[in-house]
Design a protein around this motif. Structure first.
Motif, PDB file in Angstrom:
ATOM      1  N   MET A  81       0.649  -1.143   0.003  1.00 32.13           N
ATOM      2  CA  MET A  81      -0.354   0.111   0.193  1.00 32.13           C
ATOM      3  C   MET A  81       1.131   1.281  -0.148  1.00 32.13           C
ATOM      4  SD  MET A  81      -2.729   1.046   2.831  1.00 32.13           S
ATOM      5  CE  MET A  81      -3.833   2.770   2.804  1.00 32.13           C
ATOM      6  N   LYS A  82       0.350   2.575  -0.776  1.00 27.15           N
ATOM      7  CA  LYS A  82       0.992   3.461  -0.931  1.00 27.15           C
ATOM      8  C   LYS A  82      -0.533   4.445  -0.552  1.00 27.15           C
ATOM      9  CE  LYS A  82       5.079   2.586  -3.532  1.00 27.15           C
ATOM     10  NZ  LYS A  82       6.105   2.480  -4.655  1.00 27.15           N
ATOM     11  N   LEU A  83       0.365   5.505  -0.230  1.00 22.92           N
ATOM     12  CA  LEU A  83      -0.257   6.868  -0.065  1.00 22.92           C
ATOM     13  C   LEU A  83       0.260   7.994  -0.521  1.00 22.92           C
ATOM     14  CD1 LEU A  83      -1.897   6.481   4.219  1.00 22.92           C
ATOM     15  CD2 LEU A  83      -2.995   5.963   1.877  1.00 22.92           C
ATOM     16  N   ALA A  84      -0.027   8.773  -0.984  1.00 20.02           N
ATOM     17  CA  ALA A  84       0.107  10.426  -1.742  1.00 20.02           C
ATOM     18  C   ALA A  84       0.358  11.389  -0.436  1.00 20.02           C
ATOM     19  CB  ALA A  84      -0.195  10.795  -2.762  1.00 20.02           C
ATOM     20  N   VAL A  85       1.000  11.917   0.122  1.00 16.71           N
ATOM     21  CA  VAL A  85       0.811  12.832   1.192  1.00 16.71           C
ATOM     22  C   VAL A  85       0.873  14.113   0.752  1.00 16.71           C
ATOM     23  CG1 VAL A  85       1.917  13.596   3.092  1.00 16.71           C
ATOM     24  CG2 VAL A  85       1.496  11.091   3.037  1.00 16.71           C
ATOM     25  N   PHE A  86       0.449  14.946   0.701  1.00 14.23           N
ATOM     26  CA  PHE A  86       0.425  16.751   0.253  1.00 14.23           C
ATOM     27  C   PHE A  86       0.359  17.498   1.586  1.00 14.23           C
ATOM     28  CE2 PHE A  86      -3.420  14.769  -3.101  1.00 14.23           C
ATOM     29  CZ  PHE A  86      -2.324  14.037  -3.323  1.00 14.23           C
ATOM     30  N   CYS A  87       1.814  18.067   1.769  1.00 13.94           N
ATOM     31  CA  CYS A  87       1.089  19.452   2.112  1.00 13.94           C
ATOM     32  C   CYS A  87       2.169  20.176   2.454  1.00 13.94           C
ATOM     33  CB  CYS A  87       1.938  18.469   4.129  1.00 13.94           C
ATOM     34  SG  CYS A  87       3.610  17.533   3.202  1.00 13.94           S
ATOM     35  N   GLY A  88       2.821  21.315   3.375  1.00 11.23           N
ATOM     36  CA  GLY A  88       3.410  22.063   2.612  1.00 11.23           C
ATOM     37  C   GLY A  88       5.168  22.156   2.396  1.00 11.23           C
ATOM     38  N   SER A  89       5.437  22.306   1.730  1.00  8.34           N
ATOM     39  CA  SER A  89       7.227  23.015   1.653  1.00  8.34           C
ATOM     40  C   SER A  89       6.928  24.263   2.411  1.00  8.34           C
ATOM     41  CB  SER A  89       7.359  23.552   0.156  1.00  8.34           C
ATOM     42  OG  SER A  89       6.638  25.292  -0.062  1.00  8.34           O
ATOM     43  N   ALA A  90       7.093  24.981   2.998  1.00  2.00           N
ATOM     44  CA  ALA A  90       7.204  25.684   4.355  1.00  2.00           C
ATOM     45  C   ALA A  90       6.823  24.803   6.153  1.00  2.00           C
ATOM     46  CB  ALA A  90       6.515  26.673   4.303  1.00  2.00           C
ATOM     47  N   PRO A  91       7.746  25.272   6.721  1.00  2.00           N
ATOM     48  CA  PRO A  91       7.114  24.492   8.167  1.00  2.00           C
ATOM     49  C   PRO A  91       6.215  24.926   8.850  1.00  2.00           C
ATOM     50  CG  PRO A  91       8.884  25.857   8.517  1.00  2.00           C
ATOM     51  CD  PRO A  91       8.556  25.665   6.957  1.00  2.00           C
ATOM     52  N   GLY A  92       5.880  25.633   8.658  1.00  2.00           N
ATOM     53  CA  GLY A  92       4.618  26.514   9.346  1.00  2.00           C
ATOM     54  C   GLY A  92       5.099  27.117  10.465  1.00  2.00           C
ATOM     55  N   ASP A  93       4.219  28.372  11.285  1.00  2.00           N
ATOM     56  CA  ASP A  93       4.328  28.849  12.566  1.00  2.00           C
ATOM     57  C   ASP A  93       4.624  28.692  13.651  1.00  2.00           C
ATOM     58  OD1 ASP A  93       2.068  28.693  13.002  1.00  2.00           O
ATOM     59  OD2 ASP A  93       1.753  30.805  12.656  1.00  2.00           O
ATOM     60  N   ILE A  94       3.807  26.777  14.478  1.00  2.00           N
ATOM     61  CA  ILE A  94       4.448  26.078  15.167  1.00  2.00           C
ATOM     62  C   ILE A  94       4.986  25.381  15.466  1.00  2.00           C
ATOM     63  CG2 ILE A  94       2.654  27.753  16.558  1.00  2.00           C
ATOM     64  CD1 ILE A  94       0.652  25.450  15.977  1.00  2.00           C
ATOM     65  N   PRO A  95       5.996  24.881  15.883  1.00  2.00           N
ATOM     66  CA  PRO A  95       6.861  23.493  15.991  1.00  2.00           C
ATOM     67  C   PRO A  95       5.452  22.193  15.187  1.00  2.00           C
ATOM     68  CG  PRO A  95       7.340  24.456  17.239  1.00  2.00           C
ATOM     69  CD  PRO A  95       6.344  25.818  17.250  1.00  2.00           C
ATOM     70  N   ILE A  96       4.059  21.983  16.001  1.00  2.00           N
ATOM     71  CA  ILE A  96       4.095  21.218  15.916  1.00  2.00           C
ATOM     72  C   ILE A  96       3.611  20.540  14.974  1.00  2.00           C
ATOM     73  CG2 ILE A  96       1.799  22.272  15.915  1.00  2.00           C
ATOM     74  CD1 ILE A  96       0.486  20.006  18.067  1.00  2.00           C
ATOM     75  N   TYR A  97       3.121  21.500  13.612  1.00  2.00           N
ATOM     76  CA  TYR A  97       2.612  20.720  11.882  1.00  2.00           C
ATOM     77  C   TYR A  97       3.985  20.066  12.142  1.00  2.00           C
ATOM     78  CZ  TYR A  97      -0.427  25.047  12.212  1.00  2.00           C
ATOM     79  OH  TYR A  97      -1.537  25.467  13.179  1.00  2.00           O
ATOM     80  N   LYS A  98       5.738  20.552  12.163  1.00  2.00           N
ATOM     81  CA  LYS A  98       6.646  19.759  11.030  1.00  2.00           C
ATOM     82  C   LYS A  98       6.549  18.245  12.310  1.00  2.00           C
ATOM     83  CE  LYS A  98      11.547  20.380   9.912  1.00  2.00           C
ATOM     84  NZ  LYS A  98      11.915  20.857   9.538  1.00  2.00           N
ATOM     85  N   GLU A  99       6.496  18.895  13.729  1.00  2.00           N
ATOM     86  CA  GLU A  99       6.773  17.267  14.089  1.00  2.00           C
ATOM     87  C   GLU A  99       5.559  16.293  14.151  1.00  2.00           C
ATOM     88  OE1 GLU A  99       5.851  18.816  18.537  1.00  2.00           O
ATOM     89  OE2 GLU A  99       7.777  20.052  17.852  1.00  2.00           O
ATOM     90  N   ALA A 133      -0.590   6.450  -6.171  1.00  2.00           N
ATOM     91  CA  ALA A 133      -1.522   5.979  -4.624  1.00  2.00           C
ATOM     92  C   ALA A 133      -2.463   5.144  -4.387  1.00  2.00           C
ATOM     93  CB  ALA A 133      -0.988   7.557  -3.950  1.00  2.00           C
ATOM     94  N   SER A 134      -2.516   4.396  -2.891  1.00  2.00           N
ATOM     95  CA  SER A 134      -4.066   3.621  -2.840  1.00  2.00           C
ATOM     96  C   SER A 134      -4.825   4.905  -2.080  1.00  2.00           C
ATOM     97  CB  SER A 134      -3.586   1.984  -2.974  1.00  2.00           C
ATOM     98  OG  SER A 134      -2.836   2.742  -1.454  1.00  2.00           O
ATOM     99  N   GLY A 135      -4.126   6.145  -1.649  1.00  2.00           N
ATOM    100  CA  GLY A 135      -5.174   6.879  -1.038  1.00  2.00           C
ATOM    101  C   GLY A 135      -4.280   8.019  -0.734  1.00  2.00           C
ATOM    102  N   PHE A 136      -4.972   8.930  -0.255  1.00  2.00           N
ATOM    103  CA  PHE A 136      -4.803  10.672  -0.351  1.00  2.00           C
ATOM    104  C   PHE A 136      -4.396  11.896   1.201  1.00  2.00           C
ATOM    105  CE2 PHE A 136      -5.635   9.485  -4.571  1.00  2.00           C
ATOM    106  CZ  PHE A 136      -5.491   9.613  -5.244  1.00  2.00           C
TER     107      PHE A 136
END
Length: 205
Positions: A1-19, A97-100
């Protein structure tokens, strides 16, 4: 199984996004799920890839030539495919992908997950689409989706086909149990046939 992940090329303004991105990549790898993503080493894109790779997972990056030439490609991936343009990138990710899954991100993230959600409604594919709602990032978006239902522009089934949760384990579990609703615009006979098939699957489980 493979999932496609879409997300930011920036880290965001709070650490929890990247974590959270790193943790999701790690969890997917530990469950034996490969990841397909945009191929970058920056922002949440890099974090989700790093998390999966750290746990021994398989990560495939799909990157347009123009971005690869700007040297933002991740050099430690299992596989990096360089393609001519953004349209080819999205097509290739959808093929693999088999899901997004969408993590926090900007316009590109939203465009990519909404395209796959639209295709699911039309029956172009029958793969699950979901949002990892880190720190309530997608709450306003789902308020707007609810508005499209209440205003009569979308059937409830098409809103509810989306998985939205703060918990990555729950997201993956719901993906595993996903059953698509009837596609838009299909004939009545096709709708009855699809319902019969679903009932037979449920009776056999």
């Amino acid at each position: 199984m493979k999932l496609a992940v879409f997300c930011g090329s920036a880290p965001g303004d709070i650490p929890i996004y990247k974590e959270a991105a790193y943790a999701f990549g790690k969890l997917a790898a530990r469950r034996g799920i490969g990841l397909v993503y945009g191929g970058g080493h920056v922002g949440l894109m890099g974090a989700v890839a790093d998390g999966a790779l750290a746990a021994g997972g398989e990560v495939t990056g799909i990157m347009p030539t123009a971005l690869a030439e700007k040297e933002i490609a991740h050099t430690g991936l299992t596989r990096l495919e360089v393609v001519p343009d953004m349209h080819t990138r999205k097509t290739r990710m959808a093929e693999l992908a088999s899901g997004f899954v969408a993590l926090p991100g900007g316009a590109g993230t939203l465009e990519e997950i909404f395209e796959q959600w639209t295709w699911a409604q039309l029956g172009i594919h029958q793969k699950p689409c979901g949002f990892l709602n880190v720190a309530g990032y997608f709450d306003p978006l789902f308020e707007m989706i609810e508005r499209t239902v209440s205003a009569g522009f979308m059937k409830r089934d098409y809103a509810e086909m989306l998985v939205c949760t703060v918990d990555p384990d729950t997201l993956l579990e719901r993906f595993a149990r996903y059953r698509p609703p009837a596609q838009k615009w299909q004939s009545k006979s096709a709708e009855i046939k699809a319902q019969c098939m679903l009932e037979n699957q449920n009776n056999g489980s």
